[in-house]
Design a protein around this motif. Structure first.
Motif, mmCIF file in Angstrom:
data_model
loop_
_atom_site.group_PDB
_atom_site.id
_atom_site.type_symbol
_atom_site.label_atom_id
_atom_site.label_comp_id
_atom_site.label_asym_id
_atom_site.label_seq_id
_atom_site.Cartn_x
_atom_site.Cartn_y
_atom_site.Cartn_z
ATOM 1 N N GLY A 1 43.266 32.305 24.465
ATOM 2 C CA GLY A 1 42.418 32.154 25.644
ATOM 3 C C GLY A 1 40.973 32.563 25.429
ATOM 4 N N SER B 1 38.675 31.175 23.609
ATOM 5 C CA SER B 1 37.734 30.047 23.591
ATOM 6 C C SER B 1 37.202 29.768 24.990
ATOM 7 C CB SER B 1 38.396 28.784 23.051
ATOM 8 O OG SER B 1 38.773 28.952 21.720
ATOM 9 N N GLU B 2 38.117 29.703 25.950
ATOM 10 C CA GLU B 2 37.713 29.445 27.334
ATOM 11 C C GLU B 2 36.868 30.594 27.882
ATOM 12 O OE1 GLU B 2 40.912 29.380 26.225
ATOM 13 O OE2 GLU B 2 41.146 27.193 26.091
ATOM 14 N N GLU B 3 37.295 31.814 27.583
ATOM 15 C CA GLU B 3 36.554 32.986 28.046
ATOM 16 C C GLU B 3 35.161 33.038 27.406
ATOM 17 O OE1 GLU B 3 37.227 37.815 28.398
ATOM 18 O OE2 GLU B 3 38.930 36.539 27.857
ATOM 19 N N ARG C 1 33.382 30.443 26.400
ATOM 20 C CA ARG C 1 32.554 29.407 27.024
ATOM 21 C C ARG C 1 31.984 29.908 28.352
ATOM 22 N NH1 ARG C 1 31.025 24.785 26.094
ATOM 23 N NH2 ARG C 1 32.517 24.311 24.466
ATOM 24 N N ARG C 2 32.833 30.545 29.166
ATOM 25 C CA ARG C 2 32.355 31.089 30.448
ATOM 26 C C ARG C 2 31.279 32.149 30.227
ATOM 27 N NH1 ARG C 2 37.847 30.745 31.637
ATOM 28 N NH2 ARG C 2 38.156 32.969 31.258
ATOM 29 N N SER D 1 27.278 22.025 29.249
ATOM 30 C CA SER D 1 28.582 22.242 28.620
ATOM 31 C C SER D 1 29.305 20.929 28.334
ATOM 32 C CB SER D 1 29.453 23.149 29.478
ATOM 33 O OG SER D 1 29.847 22.486 30.662
ATOM 34 N N GLN E 1 33.179 34.181 20.993
ATOM 35 C CA GLN E 1 34.582 34.573 20.895
ATOM 36 C C GLN E 1 34.701 35.959 20.269
ATOM 37 O OE1 GLN E 1 36.085 30.490 19.419
ATOM 38 N NE2 GLN E 1 37.899 31.625 20.053
#
Length: 127
Positions: free
Chosen positions: A66, A68-70, A72-73, A93, A104
């Motif tokens: 998770g 990667s998503e975190e 990006r945010r 984005s 990351q």
């Protein structure tokens, strides 16, 4: 790759090819004198582990699911902020191919700090 303060503040972050990482780690270790390193389980982590151990630092593994998503945010929040910036960030984005490996690393480092603070148990895997 990132260097964080004990409060999670970012002192350094960057993305480097695996071939040059040993020299980067050596320079960062000389500049920041860190005694603890956090490593996810991504591609190349098994190659980086002996380099970190060669510096004489404690190495911890952290689950990076998770991240990667975190990352990006976090990247969008830090670079574009709130309000209209968030609206613009949505479009950026969609078409950005920027690597977020450095963000990351920040996420993984903060997970470590949140999970065990100043506890330095060698080899401990954290969620």
């Amino acid at each position: 790759m990132a260097v964080l303060g004990e409060d999670g503040s970012v002192a350094f972050r960057g993305v480097f090819p695996l071939e040059g990482v040993q020299e980067v780690l050596r320079k960062l270790h000389m500049e920041y004198a860190f005694d603890t390193a956090v490593l996810g389980g991504s591609t190349g982590s098994d190659l980086v582990l002996p380099l970190l151990e060669g510096l004489g630092v404690l190495v911890h593994r952290v689950d990076e699911r998770g991240s990667s998503e975190e990352a990006r945010r976090l990247y969008l929040q830090e670079c574009f902020g709130r309000g209209w910036g968030r609206f613009l960030a949505f479009f950026v984005s969609l078409c950005s191919s920027r690597s977020l490996d450095d963000w990351q690393a920040v996420v993984i480092g903060r997970r470590f700090l949140k999970g065990c603070g100043k506890s330095h148990e060698r080899g401990r895997t954290l969620p």
